[in-house]
Write a protein that holds these residues in place. Sequence first.
Motif, PDB file in Angstrom:
ATOM      1  N   GLY B  41     -13.780 -25.434  23.060  1.00  5.87           N
ATOM      2  CA  GLY B  41     -15.144 -25.800  22.731  1.00  5.87           C
ATOM      3  C   GLY B  41     -16.136 -25.502  23.834  1.00  5.87           C
ATOM      4  O   GLY B  41     -17.282 -25.156  23.581  1.00  5.87           O
ATOM      5  N   GLU B  43     -14.803 -24.754  27.502  1.00 11.54           N
ATOM      6  CA  GLU B  43     -14.151 -24.119  28.662  1.00 11.54           C
ATOM      7  C   GLU B  43     -14.651 -24.655  29.988  1.00 11.54           C
ATOM      8  O   GLU B  43     -14.508 -23.994  31.014  1.00 11.54           O
ATOM      9  N   VAL B  46     -15.398 -30.569  29.298  1.00 20.71           N
ATOM     10  CA  VAL B  46     -16.174 -31.706  28.802  1.00 20.71           C
ATOM     11  C   VAL B  46     -15.776 -32.123  27.385  1.00 20.71           C
ATOM     12  O   VAL B  46     -15.672 -33.310  27.089  1.00 20.71           O
ATOM     13  N   CYS B  47     -15.528 -31.165  26.504  1.00 21.20           N
ATOM     14  CA  CYS B  47     -15.448 -31.522  25.075  1.00 21.20           C
ATOM     15  C   CYS B  47     -14.099 -32.079  24.650  1.00 21.20           C
ATOM     16  O   CYS B  47     -14.012 -32.805  23.670  1.00 21.20           O
ATOM     17  N   GLY B  48     -13.031 -31.695  25.324  1.00 22.07           N
ATOM     18  CA  GLY B  48     -11.717 -32.231  24.966  1.00 22.07           C
ATOM     19  C   GLY B  48     -11.033 -31.543  23.793  1.00 22.07           C
ATOM     20  O   GLY B  48      -9.929 -31.920  23.415  1.00 22.07           O
ATOM     21  N   ALA B  49     -11.673 -30.533  23.210  1.00 21.57           N
ATOM     22  CA  ALA B  49     -11.062 -29.854  22.054  1.00 21.57           C
ATOM     23  C   ALA B  49      -9.740 -29.196  22.417  1.00 21.57           C
ATOM     24  O   ALA B  49      -8.884 -28.980  21.568  1.00 21.57           O
TER      25      ALA B  49
END
Lengths: 801, 161
Positions: B41, B43, B46-49
Amino acid sequence: MSEYRYVGRKRRTKEDRRFITGLGRYVADVTLPGMSHVALVLSPHPAARIGAIDTAAALALPGVQAVVTGAEIARHTNPILHGLALPGVRWYPLAVGQVRYVGEWVVAVVAASRHIAEDAAELVRVDYEPMAWVGDPEAALAPGAPLVHPDHGSNLFYRRTFVWGDVAGDFAKAHHRLASKVYWGRSATVPIETFGVVANWNRGNDLLDVWASIQMPKYPDQMAHCLRLPLNAIRVHYDVDVGGSYGVKRGIKHSVLVGYLARKLLMPVRLIEDRLENMVGGDMHGPDRRFDVTLAFDADGLIRSMKMRALDDIGCYPGRSPLQLAKPVGAIVGPYRIQSVEYEAVAVATNKTSQVAVRGFGQAPTNYAIETAIDRVAAHLGMDRLAVRRRNFIQSHEFPYRIPSGTDYDSGDYDAVLTKTVARAKLEALIARRDALRAEGRLAGIGFATCLEPSGGNGAFEPLFNPANDTTTWMESCQVKVDALGGVTATIATSTAGQGHQTLVATVTGEELGFDPDCIRVVHADSLQALPGNSPVASRMAIMLGGAAAGAARQIKERVLAIAAHNLQRPVDRLVYREGAVFDLDNELRTLNWAELVRIAHRKYHQMPPGMEPGLQASYVWEVPKGGTMPTADGRVQMYPCYSFECHIALVEIDRGTGQVAIRDWFMGHDCGTVINPDIVHGMSYGGIAHGIGAALYEEFAYDENGQLVAGSFVDYLLPSVHEIPEIALVDHCTPSPLTPMGQKGSGESGYLGAPAAVASAVNDALSPLGITIDRLPMHPSRIEQALADKRADMGEREGP
Amino acid sequence: MNRQAVRLTVNGKPWHGEVPTRLTLVDCLREEVGLTGTHVGCEHGVCGACSVLLDGEPVRSCLMFAVQADGRAITTVEGLAAPDGALSPLQDAFWECHALQCGYCTPGMLIAAHALIARNPAPSDGDIREALAGNLCRCTGYQQIVDAVRLARRRMGEVPP
Ligand code: FES
Ligand code: FES
């Protein structure tokens, strides 16, 4: 009790299973043998003439297949279409001649891997000659301002003042006039998946295959136009799962670029934006609007008339953005009985990345402006904020209700929904809690918003703003096919970005045919197989795709009844269809079951009614209800057909030291007519509220004094996490729409259309004891902190040393 | 370009290959191992995807290189169901509660939730929110995700009759 067996019931969705097992197929999961990868060289300047471009070092890197500039693209493709007729404004995937914003794509590098492409992009040398630029839309309108598009001769892309009704007379009659100014900052939907596209030129068939993370009406048409290909030489695969969109996944420049490269290089090419490319140059920012609103009203709170000026900083290329000022014309008075309106819409170009459609297509900012003005009327009159709203609500018996701008609202019961929500929120107790917090010296406030969600999307805003565009057809389609063994498959003409279209179509088809939706397969056609459609924009699929599926399923029933009538030798009106079987009303024993009917249709032509087509299939293409009309000369138009209503009640608390806003409680009353799948509708509402909280408090694509975007990552562009989003209580209500097969309305933008207004209302209520008003979104903690500090300094000064 | 041999155990199965040293773990899983359930999401962590379990601990696979995971055991979303395909209680609760829309953040959310339940089988609501706070979802407003973890907690706490 509902009359429906599947519609409106809690049911597991059809889509979720593949996502929870990691088996979704997104565009980044599409890999083709020999596929190449694109990386981009971005403009570091807000405006500069492009001089020499030295690509030699990049081309020399092993693995690099091509380095392409704007000049080449301009020779071989047509400019990307935009909504307005703007001579001299030419939009290409790569900058041609000059750059117009920081992040604009200048050069595309194609290589065997993304790593190599990025390495090579760093080796490209571009000579720039910086030019004067303009970042502020008011400054951009001033005489002598630097021109974003010198060939166009002006930064003004659109301006028109509409007057609907006797504005002057109503203003003269009213006891009071009150002006307010609010600013909606630049944010967007920012899906967790960036935009991506893969294209492959199929040489054996002269066919461009495209897989894209797309949510866009007429996407193949636009690619065909730009790539100078027949429309039937482009095959868009709609079975790609889209990782969120909420409006923004348009990616037209990406797709034209990749389509061109695939055809030029005769190899599959893919471009998956990285996060920075997405944020600075993905052309996906949303409205950036200044509003001036003046209301004319009486001492009892009756609002007679409104003047609104909306000035939108649309960035550099028009894309869909000026039209986002047009869509709110269809709900320009919100849920209120305002008799006349003057609306001035102004779209201004600046040296920033372009705007694209964002959830609600301009309606959320407009709702924020209206709701803020209503709150100020209440404050001015010393009236209760909800009392002013109720005083002006359109009443349930007044539907269909024509607003001054010419749109009929289909149905609603705003008062009832608000009453229900107030009861659920225990508003009295909530107010007591706020007051108790205030008594402890804390800054607490309650916010309200009562707003509409226009749904069912037609494109009536296009002819409204661009008379050269006479498109009034906004159909959606569905094919339903019964196979030789009686299985049902529905085919839809769109990709899905989380809206649950497979569940929607299976539920509606199952309801109509009396079959368990779990047994109905729903597949996405590609654009060559698909019947015409307009993609899931504008909260339209429950209405339009649901309507098309119902239409096709009803035709299947009709055919089955005709087959039964012929075989049972009975008139059709003495037969009844129930769960696949047909019964004789006069003799329940005379019946044909599904297997028999299907067998006749597929195998026994000798038992078919004469002239009937063999097999059992139907297609239904449905024009949007109330569609098909052009605007009048004075700009009255039937915008979207169906109007969902939402009302928000929120309690917030502000930290005096940091300016942080904590949301303590949130209630939303929601009426979107008949709900097809409650979990899906609720999910969209929760998500919409969260997105609205983000837009109201945290998210902003801010540019600095050098024209640089300062929010290019998730570190500086703050998406709310689970910490910032409270537990939300939804209060459902159903006023069916008379225009749709099951009474459904749209809900894809719900929550977002009112949440920002509600946050603003709550924050300003919290700050009201200090005499502070904030009229700018997002209300960053730093902005609130600053206002609090200014106030303290001000008080200190006044009190003296 | 420097390449290096890497041995991993992915969802219980051994995998080995030679990968560029600068290949991130998420790209390795997606492109080399062929498991595309783990998403990218941002790279930048931050997003955790891109979350996966590394020896049981949740990590952001965009923030480490594949070579750093040499010799370690990785669980991706594809490894959460039982070998016979039966959904894990959390997966089933996600489906039941419709804890997703587009599904893009879902693998990361499931990994975060599995890591939570593994170390704390009876998390409080606060624990649940804390555990999910490092994963962004743009679709759901988190509510149905929190509901799903609560449901799984309840079901797992139920003693079979
Ligand atoms: S992709 Fe790894 S945290 Fe966002
Ligand atoms: S389900 Fe779409 S981002 Fe979470």
